[in-house]
Design a protein around this motif. Structure first.
Motif, PDB file in Angstrom:
ATOM      1  N   PRO A  72       3.367 -62.761 -74.624  1.00  0.00           N
ATOM      2  CA  PRO A  72       2.543 -62.541 -75.779  1.00  0.00           C
ATOM      3  C   PRO A  72       3.159 -63.194 -77.103  1.00  0.00           C
ATOM      4  O   PRO A  72       4.278 -63.401 -77.375  1.00  0.00           O
ATOM      5  N   ASP A  73       2.064 -63.771 -77.914  1.00  0.00           N
ATOM      6  CA  ASP A  73       2.639 -63.904 -79.443  1.00  0.00           C
ATOM      7  C   ASP A  73       2.191 -62.446 -79.984  1.00  0.00           C
ATOM      8  O   ASP A  73       0.852 -62.552 -80.079  1.00  0.00           O
ATOM      9  N   HIS A  74       3.081 -61.758 -80.547  1.00  0.00           N
ATOM     10  CA  HIS A  74       2.848 -60.584 -81.015  1.00  0.00           C
ATOM     11  C   HIS A  74       1.983 -60.564 -82.243  1.00  0.00           C
ATOM     12  O   HIS A  74       1.198 -59.701 -82.614  1.00  0.00           O
ATOM     13  N   SER A  75       2.041 -61.668 -83.009  1.00  0.00           N
ATOM     14  CA  SER A  75       1.431 -61.731 -84.268  1.00  0.00           C
ATOM     15  C   SER A  75      -0.129 -61.997 -83.984  1.00  0.00           C
ATOM     16  O   SER A  75      -0.918 -61.655 -84.870  1.00  0.00           O
ATOM     17  N   LYS A  76      -0.654 -62.352 -82.826  1.00  0.00           N
ATOM     18  CA  LYS A  76      -2.009 -62.473 -82.335  1.00  0.00           C
ATOM     19  C   LYS A  76      -2.440 -61.339 -81.574  1.00  0.00           C
ATOM     20  O   LYS A  76      -3.700 -61.338 -81.237  1.00  0.00           O
ATOM     21  N   VAL A  77      -1.686 -60.306 -81.442  1.00  0.00           N
ATOM     22  CA  VAL A  77      -2.264 -59.134 -80.592  1.00  0.00           C
ATOM     23  C   VAL A  77      -2.496 -58.112 -81.620  1.00  0.00           C
ATOM     24  O   VAL A  77      -1.457 -57.575 -82.497  1.00  0.00           O
ATOM     25  N   LYS A 110       7.591 -59.536 -90.796  1.00  0.00           N
ATOM     26  CA  LYS A 110       6.579 -58.764 -91.222  1.00  0.00           C
ATOM     27  C   LYS A 110       7.444 -57.764 -92.315  1.00  0.00           C
ATOM     28  O   LYS A 110       6.903 -57.542 -93.308  1.00  0.00           O
ATOM     29  N   ILE A 111       8.312 -57.122 -91.918  1.00  0.00           N
ATOM     30  CA  ILE A 111       9.090 -56.024 -92.620  1.00  0.00           C
ATOM     31  C   ILE A 111      10.481 -56.380 -93.104  1.00  0.00           C
ATOM     32  O   ILE A 111      10.836 -55.829 -94.167  1.00  0.00           O
TER      33      ILE A 111
END
Lengths: 213, 359
Positions: free
Chosen positions: B123-128, B199-200
């Motif tokens: 998975p590409d987590h930025s798209k989940v 992101k953080i």
């Protein structure tokens, strides 16, 4: 191969967890005219005992137990096919499931494989089983043991609710709880008849509760 | 009085590194979705409907509990990671949602066959959406409290979710394929880590759910092969310090410390306090979070006095030299009385304020 050689190889296949070899060897034994009780006692049960011992001694782990249980299950299935009446092979009937809200099936799958390997009939209710479904199945199936296997601390309440409901409705089967989230003490307080921290302990506890050596 | 997150940040940071400048023993509860739902009165769908809703509810919960840490519990290598894999591999139907606790993915359904493992997409987590919401919530928590939740990773916890009980058969019959699955999970975990950083910001510590490190599940050799070696790689790639969590009944805490450089361990077993005293002697630089405070014991069945005595026992044996945080294991469940739960911070204040006076 003579009788003792086949049985020795069968024991080894069980201990090594090679289900395909076990199936082949049990067929070979039956075809050679070896008595099914002898196959069970001198190979299957002895093999299972060795596997259990190795688990207790820390030599075997979950993967070894599962494959050995698969091998044992194959043997029992093959023997059952040869017998007209295989009821004597059934030690008891166990109903099992995970509590409502818990979809973790690994512990349950292990217990089922081990119990079947020891000659128990298992009714698997699956995962995420509401208390009412346990009750309904317990009434319908007339089981000896009800096992509830849980992984999450958040399902302790549901396990408690299930035990209370089953007891309140007069279900006579012994209820055991499984999983490291509980303890002997907490099980007693909930009102269950026993607790097992893992699959192998569960099998031993069930045998003890049913007076099976 | 408003919660002093700055003090909590100083307290936990100083405790982890063994500084003597700590005012009291920190409190590190694992308040999962269920507890956040309980305290905030919101369903999980409401919580995850927006980063702001989740962040505010998490802060409210951890403040209510008088905790010294805060987390967005969904953002870890558990159900949310299984959900991400399920989504990208077009198996969304295996996820089941609950109102007041975390959703779950049917164990073993994502990688039912060997082919599923071979073809498993990362998975590409930025798209989940779930991951984006959770990490955005974590960012908001950090901005509002100045206490940034740690990045949470794991390997075996995800492997179990994806492959279920078959993973244990694979260990003996298809070890190479199992390692391939671990590699894919590792890749996915690095994607989580990079998305977190993007992101953080840099996470100096990683909260690692090391579920392989359990004696009744696998040998220590296998635990290292299927998880430990990946932890070493993560350490090398990220330079982050690891807090190892294992809520099983037979953890390899002692053994793992000989192989991997850990900042802290987080667990509640064995229940014998002497194990923990011995652990402290053997590994004086590894902080202990938890020790033998298990939620299914005193918290579930005991009285507030039982809970207080348990907290006191742990502080008395382990906190004198610092590097100890009180932390019941595992997640605080719905059925535990609030009175018992709230006894913990009271007991810490009473018995865990430095200099300790445990008479």
């Amino acid at each position: 191969m003579d009788e003792s050689e086949i049985l020795g190889k069968l024991r080894k296949a069980i201990i090594s967890g090679i289900p395909e070899d076990a199936t082949e060897l049990v067929h070979e034994a039956l075809e050679a005219g070896v008595d099914s009780k002898l196959i069970l006692n001198n190979a299957v049960i002895q093999g299972a005992e060795t596997v259990g011992l190795k688990y207790e001694e820390g030599e075997f782990f979950l993967g070894d137990m599962l494959l050995a249980a698969d091998a044992i299950n194959n043997c029992i299935d093959a023997i059952k096919l040869k017998l007209k009446d295989a009821t004597h092979l059934t030690l008891g009937k166990v109903l099992i499931g995970t509590p409502e809200g818990d979809l973790h099936s690994i512990g349950k799958s292990l217990v089922i494989a081990l119990l079947q390997g020891q000659g128990f009939e298992v009714i698997d209710l699956g995962v995420d089983v509401p208390p009412e479904k346990f009750l309904e199945a317990a009434k319908k199936e007339n089981v000896d043991i009800i096992g509830i296997s849980g992984l999450l601390t958040m399902t302790i309440s549901k396990m408690t609710e299930t035990v209370v409901l089953l007891k309140r409705k007069g279900i006579k089967a012994k209820i055991i709880l499984g999983g490291g989230i509980l303890s002997e003490e907490s099980c007693r307080q909930i009102g269950a008849d026993g607790w097992a921290k893992d699959g192998w302990e569960g099998v031993k506890l069930i045998k003890k509760l049913m007076g099976v050596s | 009085m408003p919660h002093d997150w700055e003090a909590s940040r100083m307290r936990t940071g100083a405790t982890l590194v063994g500084s003597s400048k700590v005012d009291r023993v920190p409190y590190f509860p694992l308040a999962c979705e269920e507890m956040i739902c309980r305290i905030s009165g919101k369903t999980l769908r409401e919580l995850t409907s927006s980063p702001k809703a989740y962040a505010n509810a998490a802060i409210m919960t951890y403040e209510y509990l008088k905790a010294d840490t805060v987390a967005i519990p969904t953002a870890y290598a558990g159900p949310a990671e299984a959900l991400a894999f399920a989504e990208v591999n077009k198996k969304e139907e295996v996820t089941k949602w609950f109102d007041y606790k975390v959703f779950m993915v049917e164990q073993g359904a994502v990688c039912k066959t060997l082919e599923d493992i071979e073809k498993l997409e990362i998975p590409d987590h930025s798209k989940v959406q779930m991951w984006d919401t959770c990490l955005s919530a974590a960012k908001l928590v950090g901005e509002k409290t100045k206490f940034r939740p740690s990045c949470a990773l794991g390997i075996w916890s995800v492997v179990q979710e994806l492959r279920g009980v078959e993973a244990y058969r694979d260990m003996r019959r298809n070890p190479d394929l199992l390692l391939k699955l671990c590699e894919k999970v590792y890749e996915s975990q690095m994607d989580v880590y990079n998305f977190y950083n993007e992101k953080i910001g840099f996470s100096p510590t990683i909260f690692f759910t090391g579920y392989a490190f359990n004696k009744h599940m696998m040998s220590f050799e296998d635990a290292m092969k299927y998880e430990g070696d990946f932890i070493k790689r993560i350490q090398k790639e990220t330079s982050a310090r690891i807090v190892l969590h294992n809520c099983g009944t037979t953890p390899y805490f002692d053994e793992v410390c000989s192989e991997i450089d850990l900042l802290a361990i987080n667990g509640s077993h064995p229940l014998d306090i002497e194990y923990w005293v011995d652990f402290r002697e053997k590994h004086p630089n590894v902080a202990i979070i938890g020790a033998n405070i298990d939620v299914s014991r005193e918290l579930f069945n005991g009285t507030p006095l039982d809970v207080e005595n348990k907290v006191k026992e742990n502080i008395m044996h382990l906190a004198a030299e610092g590097r100890y945080m009180v932390g019941p294991i595992c997640c605080l469940p719905w059925g535990v009385s609030m009175e018992n739960i709230m006894t913990i911070p009271k007991a810490i204040k009473k018995w865990g304020t430095y200099p300790l006076n445990l008479e």
